[in-house]
Design a protein around this motif. Structure first.
Motif, PDB file in Angstrom:
ATOM      1  N   GLU A 180      -3.714  -7.838   6.364  1.00 31.27           N
ATOM      2  CA  GLU A 180      -2.996  -6.571   6.499  1.00 31.27           C
ATOM      3  C   GLU A 180      -3.549  -5.793   7.694  1.00 31.27           C
ATOM      4  O   GLU A 180      -4.693  -5.965   8.080  1.00 31.27           O
ATOM      5  N   LYS A 181      -2.728  -4.919   8.245  1.00 26.58           N
ATOM      6  CA  LYS A 181      -3.132  -4.154   9.420  1.00 26.58           C
ATOM      7  C   LYS A 181      -3.032  -2.660   9.146  1.00 26.58           C
ATOM      8  O   LYS A 181      -2.099  -2.195   8.491  1.00 26.58           O
ATOM      9  N   GLY A 182      -3.998  -1.910   9.674  1.00 31.67           N
ATOM     10  CA  GLY A 182      -3.930  -0.466   9.627  1.00 31.67           C
ATOM     11  C   GLY A 182      -3.822   0.100   8.225  1.00 31.67           C
ATOM     12  O   GLY A 182      -4.317  -0.476   7.259  1.00 31.67           O
ATOM     13  N   GLU A 183      -3.155   1.225   8.115  1.00 33.64           N
ATOM     14  CA  GLU A 183      -2.993   1.907   6.830  1.00 33.64           C
ATOM     15  C   GLU A 183      -1.778   1.332   6.097  1.00 33.64           C
ATOM     16  O   GLU A 183      -0.778   2.022   5.868  1.00 33.64           O
ATOM     17  N   PHE A 184      -1.877   0.063   5.722  1.00 32.48           N
ATOM     18  CA  PHE A 184      -0.731  -0.603   5.104  1.00 32.48           C
ATOM     19  C   PHE A 184      -0.344   0.022   3.770  1.00 32.48           C
ATOM     20  O   PHE A 184       0.798  -0.100   3.326  1.00 32.48           O
ATOM     21  N   MET A 185      -1.278   0.725   3.129  1.00 31.76           N
ATOM     22  CA  MET A 185      -0.998   1.291   1.815  1.00 31.76           C
ATOM     23  C   MET A 185      -0.119   2.537   1.854  1.00 31.76           C
ATOM     24  O   MET A 185       0.339   3.017   0.826  1.00 31.76           O
ATOM     25  N   THR A 186       0.127   3.061   3.051  1.00 38.33           N
ATOM     26  CA  THR A 186       1.021   4.209   3.166  1.00 38.33           C
ATOM     27  C   THR A 186       2.437   3.802   3.564  1.00 38.33           C
ATOM     28  O   THR A 186       3.315   4.659   3.683  1.00 38.33           O
ATOM     29  N   ASP A 187       2.666   2.514   3.754  1.00 35.20           N
ATOM     30  CA  ASP A 187       4.007   2.028   4.106  1.00 35.20           C
ATOM     31  C   ASP A 187       4.966   2.248   2.927  1.00 35.20           C
ATOM     32  O   ASP A 187       4.640   1.880   1.793  1.00 35.20           O
ATOM     33  N   PRO A 188       6.123   2.845   3.153  1.00 36.86           N
ATOM     34  CA  PRO A 188       7.050   3.143   2.055  1.00 36.86           C
ATOM     35  C   PRO A 188       7.452   1.914   1.245  1.00 36.86           C
ATOM     36  O   PRO A 188       7.569   1.997   0.013  1.00 36.86           O
ATOM     37  N   ALA A 189       7.676   0.784   1.903  1.00 35.01           N
ATOM     38  CA  ALA A 189       8.060  -0.427   1.174  1.00 35.01           C
ATOM     39  C   ALA A 189       6.927  -0.899   0.271  1.00 35.01           C
ATOM     40  O   ALA A 189       7.161  -1.296  -0.881  1.00 35.01           O
ATOM     41  N   PHE A 190       5.698  -0.838   0.776  1.00 36.24           N
ATOM     42  CA  PHE A 190       4.535  -1.216  -0.024  1.00 36.24           C
ATOM     43  C   PHE A 190       4.381  -0.286  -1.220  1.00 36.24           C
ATOM     44  O   PHE A 190       4.168  -0.722  -2.349  1.00 36.24           O
ATOM     45  N   GLN A 191       4.510   1.006  -0.980  1.00 34.07           N
ATOM     46  CA  GLN A 191       4.379   1.975  -2.066  1.00 34.07           C
ATOM     47  C   GLN A 191       5.487   1.821  -3.099  1.00 34.07           C
ATOM     48  O   GLN A 191       5.258   2.054  -4.290  1.00 34.07           O
ATOM     49  N   SER A 192       6.653   1.416  -2.661  1.00 30.34           N
ATOM     50  CA  SER A 192       7.736   1.154  -3.610  1.00 30.34           C
ATOM     51  C   SER A 192       7.346   0.023  -4.553  1.00 30.34           C
ATOM     52  O   SER A 192       7.609   0.087  -5.762  1.00 30.34           O
ATOM     53  N   GLY A 193       6.688  -1.007  -4.008  1.00 32.00           N
ATOM     54  CA  GLY A 193       6.219  -2.102  -4.845  1.00 32.00           C
ATOM     55  C   GLY A 193       5.145  -1.653  -5.818  1.00 32.00           C
ATOM     56  O   GLY A 193       5.172  -2.005  -7.003  1.00 32.00           O
ATOM     57  N   VAL A 194       4.210  -0.842  -5.341  1.00 30.84           N
ATOM     58  CA  VAL A 194       3.146  -0.319  -6.201  1.00 30.84           C
ATOM     59  C   VAL A 194       3.731   0.493  -7.350  1.00 30.84           C
ATOM     60  O   VAL A 194       3.226   0.461  -8.484  1.00 30.84           O
ATOM     61  N   SER A 195       4.819   1.200  -7.087  1.00 31.65           N
ATOM     62  CA  SER A 195       5.445   2.038  -8.112  1.00 31.65           C
ATOM     63  C   SER A 195       5.956   1.230  -9.301  1.00 31.65           C
ATOM     64  O   SER A 195       6.204   1.793 -10.369  1.00 31.65           O
ATOM     65  N   LYS A 196       6.126  -0.084  -9.119  1.00 34.92           N
ATOM     66  CA  LYS A 196       6.642  -0.941 -10.199  1.00 34.92           C
ATOM     67  C   LYS A 196       5.540  -1.455 -11.128  1.00 34.92           C
ATOM     68  O   LYS A 196       5.815  -1.923 -12.231  1.00 34.92           O
ATOM     69  N   LEU A 197       4.289  -1.370 -10.691  1.00 40.79           N
ATOM     70  CA  LEU A 197       3.197  -2.005 -11.435  1.00 40.79           C
ATOM     71  C   LEU A 197       2.983  -1.399 -12.814  1.00 40.79           C
ATOM     72  O   LEU A 197       2.769  -2.118 -13.795  1.00 40.79           O
ATOM     73  N   ALA A 198       3.026  -0.085 -12.898  1.00 36.38           N
ATOM     74  CA  ALA A 198       2.740   0.579 -14.175  1.00 36.38           C
ATOM     75  C   ALA A 198       3.739   0.182 -15.253  1.00 36.38           C
ATOM     76  O   ALA A 198       3.392   0.150 -16.444  1.00 36.38           O
ATOM     77  N   ASN A 199       4.958  -0.143 -14.851  1.00 37.11           N
ATOM     78  CA  ASN A 199       5.973  -0.560 -15.828  1.00 37.11           C
ATOM     79  C   ASN A 199       5.572  -1.832 -16.560  1.00 37.11           C
ATOM     80  O   ASN A 199       6.050  -2.098 -17.669  1.00 37.11           O
ATOM     81  N   PHE A 200       4.691  -2.613 -15.927  1.00 39.65           N
ATOM     82  CA  PHE A 200       4.226  -3.867 -16.521  1.00 39.65           C
ATOM     83  C   PHE A 200       2.766  -3.760 -16.986  1.00 39.65           C
ATOM     84  O   PHE A 200       2.166  -4.759 -17.382  1.00 39.65           O
ATOM     85  N   GLY A 201       2.218  -2.553 -16.924  1.00 40.28           N
ATOM     86  CA  GLY A 201       0.826  -2.348 -17.333  1.00 40.28           C
ATOM     87  C   GLY A 201      -0.169  -3.030 -16.425  1.00 40.28           C
ATOM     88  O   GLY A 201      -1.237  -3.456 -16.878  1.00 40.28           O
ATOM     89  N   LEU A 202       0.150  -3.127 -15.132  1.00 38.66           N
ATOM     90  CA  LEU A 202      -0.676  -3.876 -14.188  1.00 38.66           C
ATOM     91  C   LEU A 202      -1.542  -2.971 -13.320  1.00 38.66           C
ATOM     92  O   LEU A 202      -1.185  -1.836 -13.011  1.00 38.66           O
ATOM     93  N   ILE A 203      -2.668  -3.517 -12.904  1.00 36.84           N
ATOM     94  CA  ILE A 203      -3.657  -2.850 -12.061  1.00 36.84           C
ATOM     95  C   ILE A 203      -3.369  -3.166 -10.592  1.00 36.84           C
ATOM     96  O   ILE A 203      -2.871  -4.252 -10.269  1.00 36.84           O
ATOM     97  N   TYR A 204      -3.707  -2.231  -9.692  1.00 33.68           N
ATOM     98  CA  TYR A 204      -3.748  -2.577  -8.268  1.00 33.68           C
ATOM     99  C   TYR A 204      -5.190  -2.489  -7.794  1.00 33.68           C
ATOM    100  O   TYR A 204      -5.857  -1.460  -7.962  1.00 33.68           O
ATOM    101  N   GLU A 205      -5.668  -3.579  -7.203  1.00 33.01           N
ATOM    102  CA  GLU A 205      -7.037  -3.645  -6.689  1.00 33.01           C
ATOM    103  C   GLU A 205      -7.035  -3.320  -5.197  1.00 33.01           C
ATOM    104  O   GLU A 205      -6.353  -3.971  -4.403  1.00 33.01           O
ATOM    105  N   ILE A 206      -7.794  -2.301  -4.829  1.00 34.08           N
ATOM    106  CA  ILE A 206      -7.835  -1.803  -3.458  1.00 34.08           C
ATOM    107  C   ILE A 206      -8.929  -2.518  -2.674  1.00 34.08           C
ATOM    108  O   ILE A 206     -10.115  -2.357  -2.959  1.00 34.08           O
ATOM    109  N   LEU A 207      -8.518  -3.303  -1.694  1.00 32.44           N
ATOM    110  CA  LEU A 207      -9.464  -3.949  -0.782  1.00 32.44           C
ATOM    111  C   LEU A 207      -9.193  -3.407   0.618  1.00 32.44           C
ATOM    112  O   LEU A 207      -8.122  -3.662   1.185  1.00 32.44           O
ATOM    113  N   VAL A 208     -10.141  -2.661   1.148  1.00 32.20           N
ATOM    114  CA  VAL A 208      -9.973  -2.026   2.456  1.00 32.20           C
ATOM    115  C   VAL A 208     -11.293  -2.006   3.212  1.00 32.20           C
ATOM    116  O   VAL A 208     -12.364  -2.153   2.638  1.00 32.20           O
ATOM    117  N   PHE A 209     -11.175  -1.789   4.511  1.00 37.09           N
ATOM    118  CA  PHE A 209     -12.325  -1.443   5.329  1.00 37.09           C
ATOM    119  C   PHE A 209     -12.499   0.080   5.281  1.00 37.09           C
ATOM    120  O   PHE A 209     -11.561   0.803   4.921  1.00 37.09           O
TER     121      PHE A 209
END
Length: 272
Positions: free
Chosen positions: A108-137
């Motif tokens: 991944e490059k730069g601040e990929f976690m602020t990308d709207p498409a990425f955040q849209s995907g993250v928004s779906k995780l809670a519906n399945f009771g899933l965790i997001y693991e943050i790996l960053v510099f």
């Protein structure tokens, strides 16, 4: 239950795992390699984490979990930018050991976690009771903070303390960013990847200033040990990964030590 909250298995492929530069770990690592080391330090289970961005690898990890009961949870990968994200999450969530997803920062490059498409995907995780693991510099912690603040009901866990430089004192920016991230109570932190980042030239005291910051920021109730094995072998043995953390927390209560070495992981990943 003592839990290693972060480890990997792979059939080594130099193209898939191009980020692995240490020749000593450019080979296969599978359950039979780790199992005796877990027994030696009285660990009863692990959290198996993705190391390549493909659903094929996620399926491989889930298959390993079916064959090895010490694997208590799997953190895989799905394309969070995909329009088919919900279908992928639904399919993998049929397996009760599939607990969440992660992106490998090298892909991944730069601040990929602020990308709207990425955040849209993250928004779906809670519906399945899933965790997001943050790996960053460290320079990407700003994006991690923004993500945690935007999704206060989503469970997050920071990997590897955001990969700081352990050869120097903690930077003021890193300390401020860790404190700001930890202010979000939906974010936990793994004390993982210490030896992976430090390499061969380290002393236990090198890690203490960084551990002081995360303990003050997260409290022991939101911290969990993870070896990052076999990547950690670049810096030392499995036993050394465990000893660094256990020695640091020897000044704390037995209850605090139990939280860090498994109790928090069992609760966070819903391990019975």
């Amino acid at each position: 239950m003592k839990i290693d909250a972060h480890q990997h298995f792979w059939h080594f492929d130099p193209e898939k795992y191009s980020w692995i530069s240490d020749e000593h770990i450019r080979r296969d690592f599978l359950p039979a390699d780790l199992k005796p080391m877990l027994k030696n330090v009285n660990f009863e289970g692990t959290i198996l984490v993705q190391a390549h961005q493909s659903e094929e690898e996620t399926e491989f990890l889930l298959n390993l979990s079916a064959e090895n009961n010490f694997i208590k949870a799997v953190i895989g990968w799905v394309d969070l930018n995909s329009e088919e994200i919900e279908a992928s999450l639904a399919r993998f969530s049929e397996n009760k050991l599939f607990k969440g997803v992660r992106n490998t920062v090298y892909d991944e490059k730069g601040e990929f976690m602020t990308d709207p498409a990425f955040q849209s995907g993250v928004s779906k995780l809670a519906n399945f009771g899933l965790i997001y693991e943050i790996l960053v510099f460290p320079y990407q912690l700003t994006g991690a903070i923004a993500l945690a603040e935007k999704f206060p009901d989503q469970k997050f866990v920071l990997n590897h303390l955001a990969k700081p430089d352990f050869s120097k004192a903690p930077s003021e920016q890193w300390k401020q960013d860790i404190q700001q991230l930890a202010a979000n109570k939906n974010v936990f932190c793994k004390i993982s990847g210490l030896l992976s980042e430090a390499g061969k030239d380290w002393n236990s005291s090198d890690f203490s200033p960084f551990l002081d910051v995360v303990v003050k920021s997260f409290g022991t109730e939101r911290l969990m040990f993870g070896s990052d094995w076999p990547v950690s072998l670049s810096g030392g043995s499995y036993n050394e990964s465990v000893k660094i953390v256990e020695d640091y927390f020897s000044a704390y209560s037995e209850e605090d030590l139990k939280k860090v070495m498994g109790g928090t992981a069992c609760e966070f990943y819903n391990i019975s």
